[in-house]
Scaffold this motif. Sequence first.
Motif, mmCIF file in Angstrom:
data_model
loop_
_atom_site.group_PDB
_atom_site.id
_atom_site.type_symbol
_atom_site.label_atom_id
_atom_site.label_comp_id
_atom_site.label_asym_id
_atom_site.label_seq_id
_atom_site.Cartn_x
_atom_site.Cartn_y
_atom_site.Cartn_z
ATOM 1 N N THR A 13 0.785 -1.027 -0.093
ATOM 2 C CA THR A 13 0.044 -0.033 -0.172
ATOM 3 C C THR A 13 0.807 1.266 0.068
ATOM 4 N N ASP A 15 0.326 4.168 1.820
ATOM 5 C CA ASP A 15 0.452 4.478 3.133
ATOM 6 C C ASP A 15 0.705 3.264 4.136
ATOM 7 N N ALA A 17 1.888 3.146 6.898
ATOM 8 C CA ALA A 17 1.294 3.371 8.552
ATOM 9 C C ALA A 17 -0.192 2.872 8.657
ATOM 10 N N ARG A 18 -0.807 2.678 7.492
ATOM 11 C CA ARG A 18 -2.168 2.483 7.528
ATOM 12 C C ARG A 18 -2.416 0.784 6.900
ATOM 13 N N THR A 19 -1.174 0.137 7.009
ATOM 14 C CA THR A 19 -1.128 -1.202 6.586
ATOM 15 C C THR A 19 -0.746 -2.257 7.814
ATOM 16 N N ASN A 51 -10.502 -6.808 4.396
ATOM 17 C CA ASN A 51 -10.083 -5.259 3.509
ATOM 18 C C ASN A 51 -11.542 -4.966 2.859
ATOM 19 N N GLY A 58 -9.338 0.774 10.638
ATOM 20 C CA GLY A 58 -8.872 1.392 9.551
ATOM 21 C C GLY A 58 -7.583 0.885 8.799
ATOM 22 N N HIS A 59 -6.997 -0.203 9.099
ATOM 23 C CA HIS A 59 -5.872 -0.659 8.635
ATOM 24 C C HIS A 59 -6.106 -1.708 7.498
ATOM 25 N N ARG A 60 -5.607 -1.722 6.483
ATOM 26 C CA ARG A 60 -5.704 -2.674 5.477
ATOM 27 C C ARG A 60 -4.616 -3.843 5.700
#
Length: 341
Positions: A13, A15, A17-19, A51, A58-60
């Motif tokens: 991804t 981002d 930080a969002r994974t 997902n 909020g994280h994938r």
Amino acid sequence: AWPAAAAQVGAPTADTARTLRIGVSAELTGAGALYGAGILSGAQMAADEINAAGGVAGHRLQLEVSDGGSNPARAAMGMRRLALRDIDLVVGGWGSSQVMAALEMSEQVGMPFVVTGATHPSITAARNRWTFRVVHNDRDVVQVLADTALNRMPRRRLAVVCDSSAYGVGSHDAMLSRLSALKRPPVLSRMLGMGAASAAESVDALVRQLADQQAEVLFLFATVGPAVPLLKAIRRAGLRLQVLGGGGLSHPQALEDVAEAAEGLVLAGLFHEALDAASADWARRYRAHPHATARPTPLPGLAAWTYRALRLIVAPSLDASTLRDREALRERLSTWQGEVF
């Protein structure tokens, strides 16, 4: 050459930080490849659904796959590589020998490990703080098989055969203990060789011994590699044996290879879609999922339990208080209560 011990599934991804990266321990090469494909496909199906629903807090989810090559040393190295990465937890694990080697590493480094494909009782011993399991252990399987056989065939002559894996030996010992408690000692107790040459030699000797002892019921605890030649040899020899086995034999492709030699085989498996409506619905969705069409054919039982572990236990345990905090996640998992399916 050995394949890479760990590989990323799906594109990274933008981002990071969002994974949320989740490790998957799945034997994709060697003797366990038939089983590892099921573990991986179940994890992929769960991750896709998570997902699609917005991820976890909020994280994938992004899966990092470790192939232990059906070898304990490689499984341990793969676990170490996963533990040193930015990974919150590992799911999967096939083969008690591989899992026991891998969990030694996960225990040392403090990595939550949710086992979905190994049944030796010692895997979830009290000393293993970071190791959890969602499937039954060998003692449970043995009790079901022994009680089923003795209730339906009370006067039959019993034999117990295992392969030399930790799964085989653990199940063998548990069965001998159970039969002793029931005062029904077997007329024959033997080990089946794992390698091609030793397996062929063991098969010939075992068939003669089963015939000599006039065995009528065979408890067989082995994975498909060593078990299939034995089942075929029993058929060729014309022995009228009722064979009962555990999860190591629960693979559709293996049973197809055995063909008529599998007729009458009784298995205590991990999953069956005819169990209830929820299982039937999951199996229907699984067969339609792209990952279920991979080769070798993924094992539905291991796929079902890996899916359950990730989708219904791990994902709900991850939130703002447990993300990036393995100790908090371990505590959450240790107190988890609920139902799957």
